[in-house]
Each structure stands twice: as structure tokens, then as C-alpha cells.
Write a protein that holds these residues in place. Structure first.
Motif, PDB file in Angstrom:
ATOM      1  N   ASP A  67       0.813  -1.218   0.000  1.00 42.09           N
ATOM      2  CA  ASP A  67       0.000   0.000   0.000  1.00 42.09           C
ATOM      3  C   ASP A  67       0.846   1.266   0.000  1.00 42.09           C
ATOM      4  OD1 ASP A  67      -2.404  -1.266  -0.279  1.00 42.09           O
ATOM      5  OD2 ASP A  67      -3.038  -1.004   1.808  1.00 42.09           O
ATOM      6  N   GLY A  72      -4.361   3.768  -2.224  1.00 38.60           N
ATOM      7  CA  GLY A  72      -5.646   4.093  -2.818  1.00 38.60           C
ATOM      8  C   GLY A  72      -5.711   5.577  -3.142  1.00 38.60           C
ATOM      9  N   GLY A  77      -8.863   1.767  -5.680  1.00 37.06           N
ATOM     10  CA  GLY A  77      -8.422   1.362  -4.356  1.00 37.06           C
ATOM     11  C   GLY A  77      -6.921   1.086  -4.318  1.00 37.06           C
ATOM     12  N   ASP A  81      -6.609  -3.521  -1.516  1.00 40.67           N
ATOM     13  CA  ASP A  81      -7.997  -3.587  -1.997  1.00 40.67           C
ATOM     14  C   ASP A  81      -8.093  -4.469  -3.238  1.00 40.67           C
ATOM     15  OD1 ASP A  81      -8.926  -1.817  -0.031  1.00 40.67           O
ATOM     16  OD2 ASP A  81      -8.493  -0.056  -1.279  1.00 40.67           O
TER      17      ASP A  81
END
Length: 200
Positions: A67, A72, A77, A81
């Protein structure tokens, strides 16, 4: 501690990270099918996904790291996600020859954070994580002593991107239309040419 470090460096040297993270299209597709099934099962049962390859600590690190690479935004996303951690877990569980590069790289990242901040990557602050990643993100700028971290991170980043942009979410993010029948080709749209600064 010194013995652990030497063991880690041997693991990394024995299996170069870049060579450890290459996949065929069929392997990627199979991993996405597994990731989607795992996400659906987790939603259905309310139980968290249990990785088959990663330890709980490794999986926590993977989820944070993917991430940071693909967060996102207002367009789509994040990597988690899109199921990238589940995608990676399936790839690793299914490909034993590629496991050492991943496990060794995650261990290197934790060791570097422990040396700098006295805690593993997953326990570091955003600022601390950024400091480490900034040092290994640019191969030509990184000092030689961080070469193992550079090799791992660049391969991990490539795998994250591969996992994301071959997922349903990533394909939608790319606005990929596939093979669409065009009855008449009238050239590149004017708004695209203008955006690119090109005249027809």
C-alpha cells in the motif's frame, strides 16, 4: 545478531531477488483467481485471510509495503484492496524456488529497521518507513552497502505492480478496453493530442 545478519546475506546472495520475482501470464492469472476466491471467502465468513506462505509478521509487512507502493486514491483502491497480498501469498506458496528471495528480502527490511530504529518495519512510523524506502528505491543513488535491499525492493515493487495492474481493479484503473471493434478509424481524438502537445 551478527550471525543472523551473515545468514541473511547468504540467503540473499544465493537467490538474487530480481530472478525470484518473474512470473508467466498463466501463473499471474491463477494467482488472481486464488486471491479473488480468498477475498470472497473472507467477506462471506467474516474471517481474515490466513496466508499459506507468509508468517503473520511477514504478511503484516507485505500489506503495509504494497500500500506504500500503490496507495488508494480517487481513481481506484489500494494494492490491498485489489488483493495483491493474497496474490503474492499464492505465488510464493505455489513456487518454492522463489520463496528464499521474498523471505530474505523481508528479513533484510526488518533488520535494517531494527538497526536504525530498534523495531521492525511494521512497527515503524510512516516517516521512518519512508526514510528506509527512500534509501533503497533508486538503484543508482543507493550506497553499495544497501544493494541487497535495493534488489529486493525493486523486485517487490515490480511484483506489486504486476499483481495490481493484472487484477480487475488494476485493469479498470488502466481503462483498458481490450480488443474492441472500431468500424472506422478517424485518428487520435483532438483532446488527447492537445494533452500530449501534439498536432495532427
Amino acid at each position: 545478531m551478527d550471525t543472523d545478519r551473515r545468514r541473511l546475506l547468504r540467503l540473499l546472495a544465493a537467490a538474487p531477488a530480481a530472478a525470484g520475482f518473474t512470473w508467466t501470464e498463466a501463473e499471474a492469472q491463477q494467482a488472481h483467481e486464488h486471491a479473488q476466491a480468498a477475498q470472497a471467502a473472507a467477506q462471506r465468513t467474516g474471517a481474515a485471510f490466513t496466508p499459506k506462505f507468509f508468517t503473520a509478521d511477514e504478511y503484516a509487512t507485505v500489506r503495509i509495503l504494497v500500500d506504500l507502493i500503490i496507495p488508494g486514491d480517487d481513481r481506484s483502491g489500494s494494492a490491498t484492496d485489489a488483493g495483491v497480498p493474497e496474490f503474492m501469498d499464492f505465488m510464493m506458496a505455489d513456487q518454492p524456488g522463489r520463496q528464499t528471495a521474498m523471505r530474505g528480502g523481508l528479513a533484510w527490511l526488518d533488520r535494517e529497521c531494527v538497526n536504525r530504529f530498534e523495531k521492525p518495519f511494521r512497527s515503524c512510523s510512516d516517516t521512518e518507513r519512508t526514510a528506509v524506502l527512500d534509501d533503497i528505491s533508486w538503484p543508482h543513488k543507493a550506497p553499495p552497502e544497501l544493494s541487497h535491499g535495493v534488489a529486493f525492493f525493486n523486485s517487490f515493487r515490480d511484483l506489486t505492480a504486476s499483481g495490481f495492474w493484472t487484477s480487475r481493479m488494476g485493469i479498470k484503473d488502466l481503462q483498458y478496453m481490450g480488443n474492441v471493434y472500431v468500424p472506422e478509424w478517424t485518428g487520435c481524438p483532438d483532446e488527447v493530442l492537445k494533452k500530449l502537445g501534439v498536432r495532427s
